[in-house]
Design an enzyme around this catalytic site. Structure first.
Site, PDB file in Angstrom:
ATOM      1  N   CYS A 154       5.992  -4.782   3.492  1.00 29.05           N
ATOM      2  CA  CYS A 154       5.261  -4.682   4.760  1.00 29.05           C
ATOM      3  C   CYS A 154       4.070  -3.749   4.514  1.00 29.05           C
ATOM      4  O   CYS A 154       4.273  -2.579   4.156  1.00 29.05           O
ATOM      5  CB  CYS A 154       6.175  -4.115   5.839  1.00 29.05           C
ATOM      6  SG  CYS A 154       5.354  -3.800   7.412  1.00 29.05           S
ATOM      7  N   GLY A 155       2.878  -4.268   4.666  1.00 31.43           N
ATOM      8  CA  GLY A 155       1.687  -3.487   4.328  1.00 31.43           C
ATOM      9  C   GLY A 155       1.421  -2.358   5.315  1.00 31.43           C
ATOM     10  O   GLY A 155       1.203  -1.204   4.916  1.00 31.43           O
ATOM     11  N   ASN A 156       1.464  -2.670   6.599  1.00 31.31           N
ATOM     12  CA  ASN A 156       1.231  -1.619   7.603  1.00 31.31           C
ATOM     13  C   ASN A 156       2.376  -0.606   7.577  1.00 31.31           C
ATOM     14  O   ASN A 156       2.154   0.610   7.672  1.00 31.31           O
ATOM     15  CB  ASN A 156       1.130  -2.228   9.010  1.00 31.31           C
ATOM     16  CG  ASN A 156      -0.170  -3.004   9.187  1.00 31.31           C
ATOM     17  OD1 ASN A 156      -1.221  -2.568   8.732  1.00 31.31           O
ATOM     18  ND2 ASN A 156      -0.080  -4.158   9.809  1.00 31.31           N
TER      19      ASN A 156
ATOM     20  N   CYS B   1      -1.167  -7.303  10.605  1.00 29.94           N
ATOM     21  CA  CYS B   1      -0.201  -7.598   9.535  1.00 29.94           C
ATOM     22  C   CYS B   1      -0.891  -7.243   8.221  1.00 29.94           C
ATOM     23  O   CYS B   1      -1.836  -7.921   7.808  1.00 29.94           O
ATOM     24  CB  CYS B   1       0.180  -9.077   9.575  1.00 29.94           C
ATOM     25  SG  CYS B   1       1.298  -9.536   8.243  1.00 29.94           S
TER      26      CYS B   1
ATOM     27  N   ARG C 121       6.496 -13.821  10.627  1.00 32.58           N
ATOM     28  CA  ARG C 121       7.910 -14.192  10.398  1.00 32.58           C
ATOM     29  C   ARG C 121       8.793 -12.989  10.707  1.00 32.58           C
ATOM     30  O   ARG C 121       8.452 -11.876  10.361  1.00 32.58           O
ATOM     31  CB  ARG C 121       8.053 -14.582   8.921  1.00 32.58           C
ATOM     32  CG  ARG C 121       9.445 -14.917   8.466  1.00 32.58           C
ATOM     33  CD  ARG C 121       9.542 -15.146   6.959  1.00 32.58           C
ATOM     34  NE  ARG C 121       9.420 -13.892   6.212  1.00 32.58           N
ATOM     35  CZ  ARG C 121       9.764 -13.774   4.922  1.00 32.58           C
ATOM     36  NH1 ARG C 121      10.169 -14.838   4.247  1.00 32.58           N
ATOM     37  NH2 ARG C 121       9.640 -12.618   4.296  1.00 32.58           N
TER      38      ARG C 121
HETATM   39  N1  LIG Z   1       7.367  -9.800   9.071  1.00 36.02           N
HETATM   40  C1  LIG Z   1       6.968  -9.948   7.672  1.00 36.02           C
HETATM   41  C2  LIG Z   1       7.053  -8.585   6.958  1.00 36.02           C
HETATM   42  C3  LIG Z   1       6.146  -7.555   7.569  1.00 36.02           C
HETATM   43  C4  LIG Z   1       4.720  -7.907   7.329  1.00 36.02           C
HETATM   44  C5  LIG Z   1       3.710  -7.129   8.139  1.00 36.02           C
HETATM   45  N2  LIG Z   1       4.250  -6.335   9.221  1.00 36.02           N
HETATM   46  C6  LIG Z   1       2.829  -6.294   7.238  1.00 36.02           C
HETATM   47  O1  LIG Z   1       2.250  -5.301   7.701  1.00 36.02           O
HETATM   48  O2  LIG Z   1       2.690  -6.664   6.043  1.00 36.02           O
HETATM   49  C7  LIG Z   1       7.895 -10.925   6.965  1.00 36.02           C
HETATM   50  O3  LIG Z   1       9.083 -10.976   7.281  1.00 36.02           O
HETATM   51  O4  LIG Z   1       7.405 -11.589   6.042  1.00 36.02           O
END
Ligand SMILES: N[C@H](CCC[C@H](N)C(=O)O)C(=O)O
Length: 278
Positions: free
Chosen positions: A80-82, A212, A203
């Site tokens: 998760c980047g953030n 995201c 997702r």
């Molecule tokens: N919900 C995403 C993961 C978090 C991605 C997002 N919150 C970010 O900042 O990269 C997944 O299950 O692929």
């Protein structure tokens, strides 16, 4: 959840409006088999703390720490980047790591550098690039690109970023057989008079999020591979916050290293009680 050693302290943080619950879990508190449900219940807005996900910071033998990360639906995700920016600032301020750190995720090692409320992370190497795939949903065909930036991302370019049906179309692509069984996050990128905007169906949140981080990285990589941008790339996310992506050692299609820079804000510090699970 009654058998948990409550109350459990946590920080509520957000990275560009993507919000998270962060818990120092170096001393085990939550049994592995309860982590998914624990996270899902806590992420309910109105009835509980409310967030897009939960991070449990745990020990590591090969980095400053490791984490377990759960989306708001309780699914565990690799990266998760953030959240990585928020957890890095949490670790620094809690004395778990120095301002420059490395931590383990299910996607691999992530490096981070904390500078007050702004954090830069070096993402895990992107892979599984796919360009110009025709994906049919609801009798319509869409040109979809994809790349894995720690988690899977589909990327579409749109002429009207304000009008695109992020949730309706995003949900259909997220569940499309082409991306089964893992599914994918779905990013819509629109060019504006002063740059790029990106909107993401996430997702595991199963909705549009305010930002995201891995999605912005995916969008920047695809746009750069298509010659639409050059590094560094600023992308304005749904919450109005710009995230910056730097592509290092980029060759004509891929980048050997991807840096993601943006805010990591502490909203409040609290304690989880038994009633957070009612
Ligand atoms: N919900 C995403 C993961 C978090 C991605 C997002 N919150 C970010 O900042 O990269 C997944 O299950 O692929």
């Amino acid at each position: 959840m009654q058998t948990l050693p409550l109350p459990i302290p946590f920080w509520k943080m957000n990275g560009a409006g993507n919000d998270f619950i962060i818990i120092d879990h170096r001393q085990p508190l939550i049994p592995q088999e309860k982590m998914a449900e624990f996270s899902r219940l806590l992420c309910r807005r109105k009835f509980s703390v409310g967030a897009d996900g939960v991070f449990l910071v745990e020990p590591s033998t090969r980095a400053d720490f490791s984490w377990r990360f759960f989306n708001s639906d309780g699914s565990e995700a690799e990266m998760c980047g953030n959240g990585a920016r928020c957890v890095a600032r949490f670790a620094y301020m809690q004395g778990i790591a120095a301002a420059r750190m490395r931590f383990e995720t299910l996607a691999g090692l992530v490096e981070a550098s904390v500078a007050d409320t702004r954090v830069t992370i070096r993402m895990t190497p992107p892979h599984s690039f796919l360009f110009d795939r025709q994906v049919e949903v609801d009798g319509q065909r869409f040109l979809v690109h994809s790349v894995d930036t720690g988690v899977p991302h589909a990327v579409l370019f749109t002429d009207d970023i304000d009008m695109v049906d992020v949730v309706g179309l995003g949900r259909l692509i997220r569940h499309h057989p082409d991306f089964a069984p893992a599914g994918t996050n779905v990013n819509f990128i629109g060019r504006t008079t002063d740059g790029f905007r990106i909107r993401t169906y996430e997702r595991g949140v199963e909705d549009e999020t305010m930002a995201c981080g891995t999605g912005v990285a995916a969008g920047a990589l695809i746009a750069a591979a298509k010659g639409l941008v050059s590094s560094p790339v600023d992308m304005v996310t749904s919450g109005g916050v710009a995230l910056t992506v730097q592509l290092l050692d980029q060759d004509e299609t891929k980048a050997a290293a991807v840096l993601l820079r943006g805010p990591a804000h502490i909203v409040y510090k609290g304690e989880i009680t038994a009633e957070a699970f009612v």
